[in-house]
Design a protein around this motif. Sequence first.
Motif, PDB file in Angstrom:
ATOM      1  N   GLU A  32       1.090  -1.222   0.018  1.00  0.00           N
ATOM      2  CA  GLU A  32       0.341   0.693  -0.059  1.00  0.00           C
ATOM      3  C   GLU A  32       0.748   1.188   0.063  1.00  0.00           C
ATOM      4  O   GLU A  32       0.816   2.326  -0.349  1.00  0.00           O
ATOM      5  N   PHE A  36       0.683   4.227  -2.583  1.00  0.00           N
ATOM      6  CA  PHE A  36       0.438   5.946  -2.746  1.00  0.00           C
ATOM      7  C   PHE A  36       1.683   6.378  -2.915  1.00  0.00           C
ATOM      8  O   PHE A  36       2.145   7.463  -3.782  1.00  0.00           O
ATOM      9  N   LYS A  39       1.464   7.157  -6.849  1.00  0.00           N
ATOM     10  CA  LYS A  39       1.075   8.079  -7.107  1.00  0.00           C
ATOM     11  C   LYS A  39       1.420   8.496  -7.103  1.00  0.00           C
ATOM     12  O   LYS A  39       1.061   9.972  -8.128  1.00  0.00           O
TER      13      LYS A  39
END
Length: 58
Positions: A32, A36, A39
């Motif tokens: 995760e 993140f 992005k």
Amino acid sequence: MKQEKMKKISPEQAHSMLKKEGLDISLEQAEEVLVFLRKMANIVVSNYLNQSNHGEDS
């Protein structure tokens, strides 16, 4: 300019690197974190390129 393809860091590699720094997270959490960060990196690069393009018009 030649573009070089960079290898993505795997969740396992990220997990190992974070563990070495004293951050104890699960493999799923490491994945995760990578999603993140990718992005965020895309946003930063897009913003930089947009600013560069607008600066040339002035």
